[in-house]
Design an enzyme around this catalytic site. Structure first.
Site, PDB file in Angstrom:
ATOM      1  N   ASP A 166       0.823  -1.198   0.000  1.00 15.31           N
ATOM      2  CA  ASP A 166       0.000   0.000   0.000  1.00 15.31           C
ATOM      3  C   ASP A 166       0.868   1.263   0.000  1.00 15.31           C
ATOM      4  OD1 ASP A 166      -2.359   1.412   0.046  1.00 15.31           O
ATOM      5  OD2 ASP A 166      -2.650   1.258   2.208  1.00 15.31           O
ATOM      6  N   ARG A 180      -5.700  -2.145   8.358  1.00 14.45           N
ATOM      7  CA  ARG A 180      -6.897  -2.933   8.051  1.00 14.45           C
ATOM      8  C   ARG A 180      -6.523  -3.989   7.022  1.00 14.45           C
ATOM      9  NH1 ARG A 180      -7.784   2.283   6.224  1.00 14.45           N
ATOM     10  NH2 ARG A 180      -7.637   2.564   3.963  1.00 14.45           N
ATOM     11  N   ASN A 186     -10.319  -2.606  -6.776  1.00 16.73           N
ATOM     12  CA  ASN A 186      -9.474  -1.631  -7.481  1.00 16.73           C
ATOM     13  C   ASN A 186     -10.027  -1.239  -8.856  1.00 16.73           C
ATOM     14  OD1 ASN A 186      -6.282  -2.886  -6.204  1.00 16.73           O
ATOM     15  ND2 ASN A 186      -7.653  -1.331  -5.395  1.00 16.73           N
TER      16      ASN A 186
END
Length: 251
Positions: free
Chosen positions: A24, A201, A72
């Site tokens: 990320d 998360r 995505n």
């Protein structure tokens, strides 16, 4: 501290067999440098090669990378199209190095929904590295944990309705055998999950498989996540007491 350049002392006997990474922060890495988001994705894919080699040399057996989620597709078309081209470029450029490193490539996800060129590149990478016996580089591409569980449930329900599976016999092994990670055998469940960029998360990643994994979150954006940061994450993993729901007899 994550990203520290000094070498972390690790116990070679306690290297996690399966490490999963949510890669990320590519877009934020680019924005911080006043670059377009795709520049971050390009640099992130370059870092896949670096971290793959580092993981292999540390003795990790499976490295699962969350490359593209089913969510995505909501991103702008231009960004999605670029992301779909990255696996093609990656496999075309880096496969010789991965083969030299004895790395075997596997790809899991809803692959039928991918563009033909992306799907073909993934299939070719698997075929080209099939004889390798070292670390498995497992890409999660167009993958979603909830969709995976839905598909597994459908398959199990279909078998039960057809009379080939006794509903009373359904257990954890039955479900695991219908998940996309089944090819990894007894290494299907990650020992360690790392997420970069400071977010904390799971983002619909390996929802079943991560039940007892150790979770490590690092503020480094994925393009900045270094081999030293990987070692730091493993050191954190090695500092923990994994009880799998049991108790420590010394406490």
């Amino acid at each position: 501290m994550f990203g520290d350049k000094q070498t972390t002392a690790l116990d070679p006997a306690r290297i996690p067999a399966h490490v999963a990474i949510i890669m990320d922060g590519n877009g934020r890495w680019a924005k911080k440098r006043f670059l377009p988001r795709i520049a971050g994705h390009k640099q992130g894919m370059e870092n896949v090669k670096v971290i793959t080699k580092a993981a292999s040399r540390l003795g990790i057996k499976v490295l699962t990378l969350y490359a593209f989620s089913t969510e995505n597709w909501k991103r702008p078309d231009s960004e999605v199209n670029y992301l779909m081209s990255l696996p093609v470029d990656f496999f075309n450029v880096f496969m010789p190095e991965l083969i030299e490193e004895n790395v075997r490539v596997q790809v899991m996800g809803e692959l039928d929904a991918l563009p033909a060129k992306t799907r073909q590149a993934a299939a070719q990478a698997e075929a080209d590295s099939a004889a390798n016996t070292g670390m498995i580089l497992n890409f999660a591409l167009n993958y979603g944990g909830r969709d995976e569980l839905i598909e597994a449930t459908r398959a199990i329900a279909t078998a039960a309705a057809a009379g080939t599976l006794d509903p009373a016999a359904i257990d954890a092994d039955t479900i695991a055998a219908h998940l996309m990670t089944r090819r990894l055998g007894d290494r299907a469940d990650p020992d360690l999950l790392i997420r970069t960029s400071g977010e904390e998360r799971l983002s619909n990643f390996l929802l079943w498989q991560l039940a007892y994994s150790e979770l490590v979150f690092t503020p480094a954006y994925w393009p900045d996540f270094s081999p030293a940061a990987l070692e730091s994450a493993i050191a954190e993993y090695q500092s923990r007491d994994r009880r799998f729901g049991g108790i420590d007899s010394n406490r």
